[in-house]
Design an enzyme around this catalytic site. Structure first.
Site: not given
Length: 200
Positions: A110, A167, A146, A112, A139
């Protein structure tokens, strides 16, 4: 300064979201994605054939449609998960999500705040440029990515990058699935072991 409007319902965007938002809510974002999707489902079959799917609210709370009533889903209880076709047919919440389980080696990276005004930020571009051909989607926020594939991590990891983060998860977590591929990403999953090792 010109006021920005939601691309779906055309309502004014709140000032705190207007600098990079395209939609006023998760519901509008997902409605716009559904309206704009093609007949060909972009989600890889390696994901859709697994019974690891849930719905989610606009606050990303996972919902189970496995029983007669909608209830909270758990990222560690398979009894609350459903098939892809069942969650796609359901109207609960605002969208669908996939539960990561250690047994199948599926992993999600992920990124961000990887996108700024629809363009990849330099740190994210470096990561994406080094990826094998694998499924990547935007996302729900419209500002993150993602990256889906195969790999493993001992536990979920989060790496801070200024105002952004990376992540990596492969178990005990569900991830939203928008069905909005990033820049024509293929509907297949690659081995991301090397990428994960480089990141961690």
């Amino acid at each position: 300064m010109k006021t920005k409007r939601c691309e779906h319902c055309r309502e004014h965007l709140l000032a705190r979201h207007a600098h990079n938002a395209r939609f006023c809510s998760g519901r509008c974002r997902m409605a716009a994605h559904r309206a704009g999707r093609s007949d060909t489902d972009p989600v890889p079959s390696a994901m859709t054939r697994r019974k690891q799917w849930v719905r989610h609210t606009d606050r990303k709370v996972p919902l189970s449609v496995a029983g007669p009533k909608i209830r909270p889903a758990s990222s560690t209880d398979p009894e609350t998960w459903s098939t892809y076709s069942k969650v796609r047919r359901s109207t609960a919440g605002v969208g669908v999500g996939f539960v990561l389980s250690w047994a199948d080696r599926l992993v999600c990276i992920d990124l961000d705040h990887a996108l700024l005004d629809g363009e990849l930020r330099p740190w994210a571009r470096k990561i994406v440029a080094g990826l094998p051909e694998t499924y990547i989607e935007v996302s729900p926020s419209g500002s993150g990515l993602h990256i889906w594939g195969f790999g493993s991590v001992e536990r979920g990891r989060r790496i801070r990058r200024g105002d952004s983060s990376i992540e990596v998860y492969n178990r005990g977590r569900y991830m939203t699935v928008t069905r909005q591929p990033f820049e024509g990403a293929p509907s297949k999953l690659a081995d991301l072991t090397r990428v994960i090792n480089d990141l961690l």
